[in-house]
Write a protein that holds these residues in place. Sequence first.
Motif, PDB file in Angstrom:
ATOM      1  N   ASN A  77       0.800  -1.227   0.000  1.00 29.81           N
ATOM      2  CA  ASN A  77       0.000   0.000   0.000  1.00 29.81           C
ATOM      3  C   ASN A  77       0.831   1.274   0.000  1.00 29.81           C
ATOM      4  O   ASN A  77       0.306   2.363   0.194  1.00 29.81           O
ATOM      5  N   GLY A  78       2.130   1.141  -0.221  1.00 24.72           N
ATOM      6  CA  GLY A  78       2.954   2.340  -0.314  1.00 24.72           C
ATOM      7  C   GLY A  78       3.093   3.091   0.999  1.00 24.72           C
ATOM      8  O   GLY A  78       3.284   4.309   1.004  1.00 24.72           O
ATOM      9  N   ALA A  79       2.996   2.372   2.132  1.00 21.95           N
ATOM     10  CA  ALA A  79       2.997   3.056   3.428  1.00 21.95           C
ATOM     11  C   ALA A  79       4.333   3.732   3.729  1.00 21.95           C
ATOM     12  O   ALA A  79       4.401   4.644   4.550  1.00 21.95           O
ATOM     13  N   ILE A  80       5.409   3.294   3.062  1.00 24.13           N
ATOM     14  CA  ILE A  80       6.734   3.793   3.437  1.00 24.13           C
ATOM     15  C   ILE A  80       7.010   5.191   2.897  1.00 24.13           C
ATOM     16  O   ILE A  80       7.690   5.989   3.524  1.00 24.13           O
ATOM     17  N   MET A  81       6.480   5.495   1.714  1.00 29.17           N
ATOM     18  CA  MET A  81       6.680   6.861   1.197  1.00 29.17           C
ATOM     19  C   MET A  81       5.487   7.252   0.329  1.00 29.17           C
ATOM     20  O   MET A  81       4.696   6.404  -0.077  1.00 29.17           O
ATOM     21  N   THR A  82       5.387   8.545   0.038  1.00 25.56           N
ATOM     22  CA  THR A  82       4.261   8.989  -0.788  1.00 25.56           C
ATOM     23  C   THR A  82       4.470   8.528  -2.232  1.00 25.56           C
ATOM     24  O   THR A  82       5.588   8.251  -2.654  1.00 25.56           O
ATOM     25  N   ASN A  83       3.389   8.485  -2.970  1.00 33.53           N
ATOM     26  CA  ASN A  83       3.486   8.135  -4.383  1.00 33.53           C
ATOM     27  C   ASN A  83       4.450   9.071  -5.110  1.00 33.53           C
ATOM     28  O   ASN A  83       5.195   8.673  -5.994  1.00 33.53           O
ATOM     29  N   ASP A  84       4.390  10.322  -4.698  1.00 39.15           N
ATOM     30  CA  ASP A  84       5.226  11.330  -5.331  1.00 39.15           C
ATOM     31  C   ASP A  84       6.716  11.027  -5.145  1.00 39.15           C
ATOM     32  O   ASP A  84       7.497  11.075  -6.098  1.00 39.15           O
ATOM     33  N   THR A  85       7.102  10.700  -3.925  1.00 41.11           N
ATOM     34  CA  THR A  85       8.500  10.359  -3.653  1.00 41.11           C
ATOM     35  C   THR A  85       8.905   9.128  -4.452  1.00 41.11           C
ATOM     36  O   THR A  85       9.981   9.071  -5.036  1.00 41.11           O
ATOM     37  N   TYR A  86       8.021   8.148  -4.471  1.00 43.97           N
ATOM     38  CA  TYR A  86       8.309   6.927  -5.213  1.00 43.97           C
ATOM     39  C   TYR A  86       8.559   7.244  -6.687  1.00 43.97           C
ATOM     40  O   TYR A  86       9.535   6.789  -7.278  1.00 43.97           O
ATOM     41  N   ASN A  87       7.671   8.057  -7.257  1.00 44.97           N
ATOM     42  CA  ASN A  87       7.805   8.393  -8.681  1.00 44.97           C
ATOM     43  C   ASN A  87       9.118   9.117  -8.969  1.00 44.97           C
ATOM     44  O   ASN A  87       9.766   8.896  -9.985  1.00 44.97           O
ATOM     45  N   LYS A  88       9.500   9.988  -8.059  1.00 44.63           N
ATOM     46  CA  LYS A  88      10.764  10.705  -8.248  1.00 44.63           C
ATOM     47  C   LYS A  88      11.950   9.759  -8.131  1.00 44.63           C
ATOM     48  O   LYS A  88      12.936   9.893  -8.851  1.00 44.63           O
ATOM     49  N   ALA A  89      11.821   8.789  -7.228  1.00 44.74           N
ATOM     50  CA  ALA A  89      12.930   7.842  -7.049  1.00 44.74           C
ATOM     51  C   ALA A  89      13.113   6.988  -8.299  1.00 44.74           C
ATOM     52  O   ALA A  89      14.238   6.809  -8.781  1.00 44.74           O
ATOM     53  N   PHE A  90      12.009   6.450  -8.861  1.00 44.18           N
ATOM     54  CA  PHE A  90      12.231   5.584 -10.034  1.00 44.18           C
ATOM     55  C   PHE A  90      12.653   6.411 -11.247  1.00 44.18           C
ATOM     56  O   PHE A  90      13.389   5.936 -12.110  1.00 44.18           O
ATOM     57  N   THR A  91      12.207   7.688 -11.290  1.00 47.10           N
ATOM     58  CA  THR A  91      12.624   8.528 -12.409  1.00 47.10           C
ATOM     59  C   THR A  91      14.123   8.784 -12.362  1.00 47.10           C
ATOM     60  O   THR A  91      14.824   8.614 -13.358  1.00 47.10           O
ATOM     61  N   ILE A  92      14.614   9.155 -11.194  1.00 45.36           N
ATOM     62  CA  ILE A  92      16.033   9.492 -11.142  1.00 45.36           C
ATOM     63  C   ILE A  92      16.882   8.230 -11.312  1.00 45.36           C
ATOM     64  O   ILE A  92      17.950   8.266 -11.924  1.00 45.36           O
ATOM     65  N   HIS A  93      16.357   7.099 -10.827  1.00 47.14           N
ATOM     66  CA  HIS A  93      17.066   5.840 -11.071  1.00 47.14           C
ATOM     67  C   HIS A  93      17.231   5.613 -12.575  1.00 47.14           C
ATOM     68  O   HIS A  93      18.332   5.371 -13.059  1.00 47.14           O
ATOM     69  N   GLY A  94      16.135   5.741 -13.300  1.00 45.91           N
ATOM     70  CA  GLY A  94      16.190   5.507 -14.744  1.00 45.91           C
ATOM     71  C   GLY A  94      17.048   6.529 -15.464  1.00 45.91           C
ATOM     72  O   GLY A  94      17.898   6.180 -16.288  1.00 45.91           O
ATOM     73  N   VAL A  95      16.833   7.798 -15.145  1.00 47.05           N
ATOM     74  CA  VAL A  95      17.572   8.857 -15.843  1.00 47.05           C
ATOM     75  C   VAL A  95      19.075   8.672 -15.643  1.00 47.05           C
ATOM     76  O   VAL A  95      19.850   8.658 -16.602  1.00 47.05           O
ATOM     77  N   VAL A  96      19.483   8.498 -14.405  1.00 44.04           N
ATOM     78  CA  VAL A  96      20.911   8.411 -14.121  1.00 44.04           C
ATOM     79  C   VAL A  96      21.504   7.136 -14.707  1.00 44.04           C
ATOM     80  O   VAL A  96      22.553   7.160 -15.349  1.00 44.04           O
ATOM     81  N   MET A  97      20.808   6.023 -14.507  1.00 47.08           N
ATOM     82  CA  MET A  97      21.375   4.757 -14.968  1.00 47.08           C
ATOM     83  C   MET A  97      21.482   4.719 -16.491  1.00 47.08           C
ATOM     84  O   MET A  97      22.495   4.284 -17.029  1.00 47.08           O
ATOM     85  N   VAL A  98      20.455   5.178 -17.185  1.00 45.75           N
ATOM     86  CA  VAL A  98      20.507   5.094 -18.642  1.00 45.75           C
ATOM     87  C   VAL A  98      21.434   6.152 -19.232  1.00 45.75           C
ATOM     88  O   VAL A  98      22.370   5.839 -19.966  1.00 45.75           O
ATOM     89  N   TRP A  99      21.175   7.424 -18.880  1.00 44.13           N
ATOM     90  CA  TRP A  99      21.873   8.493 -19.588  1.00 44.13           C
ATOM     91  C   TRP A  99      23.269   8.755 -19.047  1.00 44.13           C
ATOM     92  O   TRP A  99      24.138   9.214 -19.781  1.00 44.13           O
ATOM     93  N   PHE A 100      23.476   8.506 -17.756  1.00 48.85           N
ATOM     94  CA  PHE A 100      24.781   8.860 -17.188  1.00 48.85           C
ATOM     95  C   PHE A 100      25.630   7.665 -16.792  1.00 48.85           C
ATOM     96  O   PHE A 100      26.754   7.808 -16.385  1.00 48.85           O
ATOM     97  N   PHE A 101      25.058   6.466 -16.860  1.00 53.17           N
ATOM     98  CA  PHE A 101      25.911   5.311 -16.611  1.00 53.17           C
ATOM     99  C   PHE A 101      25.987   4.400 -17.832  1.00 53.17           C
ATOM    100  O   PHE A 101      27.038   4.255 -18.439  1.00 53.17           O
ATOM    101  N   LEU A 102      24.852   3.787 -18.194  1.00 47.63           N
ATOM    102  CA  LEU A 102      24.908   2.737 -19.221  1.00 47.63           C
ATOM    103  C   LEU A 102      25.477   3.221 -20.546  1.00 47.63           C
ATOM    104  O   LEU A 102      26.330   2.568 -21.142  1.00 47.63           O
ATOM    105  N   ILE A 103      24.963   4.362 -21.025  1.00 50.98           N
ATOM    106  CA  ILE A 103      25.381   4.789 -22.356  1.00 50.98           C
ATOM    107  C   ILE A 103      26.869   5.134 -22.401  1.00 50.98           C
ATOM    108  O   ILE A 103      27.589   4.640 -23.262  1.00 50.98           O
ATOM    109  N   PRO A 104      27.377   5.957 -21.484  1.00 51.36           N
ATOM    110  CA  PRO A 104      28.818   6.221 -21.573  1.00 51.36           C
ATOM    111  C   PRO A 104      29.692   5.086 -21.046  1.00 51.36           C
ATOM    112  O   PRO A 104      30.873   5.030 -21.392  1.00 51.36           O
ATOM    113  N   SER A 105      29.151   4.188 -20.211  1.00 53.03           N
ATOM    114  CA  SER A 105      30.027   3.315 -19.410  1.00 53.03           C
ATOM    115  C   SER A 105      31.207   2.713 -20.171  1.00 53.03           C
ATOM    116  O   SER A 105      32.353   3.138 -20.000  1.00 53.03           O
ATOM    117  N   ILE A 106      30.948   1.708 -20.990  1.00 52.38           N
ATOM    118  CA  ILE A 106      32.086   1.000 -21.590  1.00 52.38           C
ATOM    119  C   ILE A 106      32.798   1.841 -22.658  1.00 52.38           C
ATOM    120  O   ILE A 106      34.027   1.940 -22.644  1.00 52.38           O
TER     121      ILE A 106
END
Lengths: 558, 329
Positions: A77-106
């Motif tokens: 039921n999302g008791a640990i954080m608000t939906n808003d916080t959750y959405n921001k967390a998965f967004t920054i996870h995706g943005v950072v991992m794709v654009w700033f890690f995976l693409i430049p990595s190797i």
Amino acid sequence: MSASGSIGGTARREPHTPESTIGRKPDYLHAESTLRSWFLTTDHKRIALLYLASITGFFVIGAVAAGVVRLALIVPNGAIMTNDTYNKAFTIHGVVMVWFFLIPSIPATFGNFLIPLMIGAKDLAFPKLNLTSWYVFMAGALFTLVSVVLGGVDTGWTFYAPLSTAFSNTWVLPALIGVTIVGFSSILTGLNFVVTIHTMRAPGMTWFKLPIFVWAHYATSLIFLLATPVITTALILLIAERAFHIGVFDPAYGGDPVLFQHLFWFYSHPAVYIMVLPGMGVISEIVPAFAQKKLFGYRFVAYASIGLASVTFFVWGHHMFVNGQSDLASLVFSALSFAVAVPSAVKVYNWTATIHKGALRLDTPMLYAMGYIGLFVLGGLTGLYLATLAINQHIHATYFVVAHFHYIMVGGTVLAFLGGLHFWWPKFTGRMYSEPWGRVSALLIFLGFNVTFFPQFILGYLGMPRRYATYPAEFQLLNVLSSAGATILAAGYLFPMLYLVYSLWFGRKAPANPWNAKGLEWETSSPPPTHNFLSPPEVPRIPYDYPIQAQESRDQHG
Amino acid sequence: MTPSHDSLQLWPAAVSATATETDLLILAFTVLTLLLTVPVFVAITYFALRYREGSEADRSPSGIRSNLIEISWMLIPFLLTLIFFVWGARLYVHSKNPPPDAMVVEAIGRQWMWKFQHPTGQSEINNLHLPIGQPIRLHIISQDVIHALYLPAVRMQVAALPDRYTDLWFKADKVGTYHLYCSEYCGTDHSVMGGEVTFMNPGDYQDWLTHAGAQQGKVAAGRALYEAYGCAGCHEPGSAVKAPSLAGLYGSQVKLTDGRTVTADDAWLREKILNPNGDRLAGGGKQVMPSFAGRIPADELGTLIDFLKSYSAPAAGKAADATPPGATR
Ligand code: HEM
Ligand SMILES: [Cu+2]
């Protein structure tokens, strides 16, 4: 690693003689040690290390965000954080991992460091441009991180309009500007690699003597050059629409929201191969070195790299089967997607055949490579499920997709990255890492990864949509399992960070060629001198000139 | 009537022939996947052990022509997977062409709720009641961002676009209640945008339309609006804002800041929703409520007020159960 030992057949591993270090010029690491000498360096090897440090930092940020996401999903039921916080967390996870890690990595780390060494060149074609591209990269990343500091973004890494242009009240603009800027860095890197590979090969280094690593980066660079301008255009239009309400994507102003999806995936599907091809290049170096055998089907693998890079431009529509695309278009994109899967599969069979009748050493890089093969096969084949029209209608945008692309991107890119990091660590740093700890880390990551992501295939099939902060209670058990796996995975990532850093000061000094590997990068000292080679390297007779030759080197005359 | 919440279910319920065939396709595909991967995994493990450095294995060239191998291991998997392309494409094309006699239900997506309108005019929010044995065509559009309507029990989803209609059709043949989701990320409350789809016998559906659909359905719809527009976020007990509870408010006497007393009737509720800070301000709490003028269409405002009329006990649980007896799964 024993340097010799009886290995059946006729082949025998040559014992390695460490080259003399007396009277040698200082290596690239010790040539100068001021901060200025690092931040204004034009040495491709130092720039590679700048990238390595930066992307490691971004990986940590992305991983923390992932931890937040997995933590939230322990309860339905999302008791640990608000939906808003959750959405921001998965967004920054995706943005950072794709654009700033995976693409430049190797490409930006290993590619920068190794391409000139592997082709026997002194540096890249445009050393100053190379440094510029690192600064551009950092500027973009900082821009995006500003949005996080200010309060976060909640659009998802895909930035679909009109959610991103008209409806989100978060810091979308700085995030978009950052991602746009980073694109220019990719373009500069791609350009530099293409020109370098064309013009700076040592005499005698013909195209079909190039290591697969170089082929893979050549193909990747073509994608950088051809696809990145499309995402740059799309993002600039998105920025303009959010800032000035021009009607490109927002129907409220007469725009078309599906147009953004087309532009986005026209880049982002090929981007998948920006992440995957360099990883394949790394594995194609590791497997022959640890089997002491020529890469099976060298030419096929080289062609497959270019083939994949080309076909990948024609399958973007498989991300839009359920988005109102015409049925005929969906049929065509589905069929073409099946055609991409085949060259991918070829590589896996080639690596397996390379191990056959080799003299195998199961050191850390090889363990990572074997883990890579397992995960990549699963990731690739589940991509075929998604490409099958009727199945896609059910599992699109569910956890099945999340599992699929993590198997490809984490399994594919991250495992290859870590395998390559261990493989070339002696070359980069002049130090050996701890072999037992290395093996522990490889096993932990493989185990943790599967416990984390395999349950998500089932979750998706059961119908749990992705990007959900809350979910029906019957999905809890599998989610808790997944979060538990993530804990093991996190431990697996922590180990290399600790023992690799430790080795910088306390590791055994590395010989020039600790693995008895072939390839010009192993001909020079570890770490290499500033201009890579003290005397012009001797180009081998055939690529992967290992003691145990497969029958095919006769069939294909190298 | 909520979907069955077995703690660990390993196969989603399938209510249509297309859903069953999709399952079959996936099963068959999984068999092929195992056929293509298990040998690789076994081979790698076996080679890794047998050809360890220092082992006594035979390493003489095998004499196999590699071009032949290359071509066969590219071609055979490709041809095998093509079977699945054709199978998947046939099923897809079928699922894209609704029969002409399909019953059309309008579906509108909006941050963050689904509104459905039956051909006979009844509408409901977040929940959907449908007859079995009859082809249903959902005619879908969005009022703001891109959403997607996802019904796992029929193995289908399709985007709800803000500028054009999309379609989803199926024919359910099993009664029961199943999840209904939004599957395209659409902002803050994406994960709560959805509810349940209930498949009923045609007779029960007619009953529902005439009784429950018109009456209880309306209250449930009002409750859904109450949650979707964020009223519940402030007015339910335990919220951070501590706005007054609206339970039992209808018909009661309300003291205004200027000392007058009014009856909380339709007109007053309507005004409070559209113009909360007007001159007929209730005494007590600070006015922090935003105006909903222009945000709630007239028909929904009516539904919302109907709900408030019937809203007596605080925290009366989720949406009133709109399913009449007899329509069980
Ligand atoms: C090779 C490396 C691959 C990577 C890195 C990769 C990555 C991804 C990613 C990130 C997504 C999620 C997109 C989203 O956010 O919606 C995705 C979805 C998808 N992938 Fe892959 N993929 C790869 C290979 C493949 C292959 C080989 C195929 C098919 C032959 C494939 C087919 C698909 C399809 C059809 C989707 C859309 C799923 C959906 O949203 O319904 N992928 N992939
Ligand atoms: Cu939605």
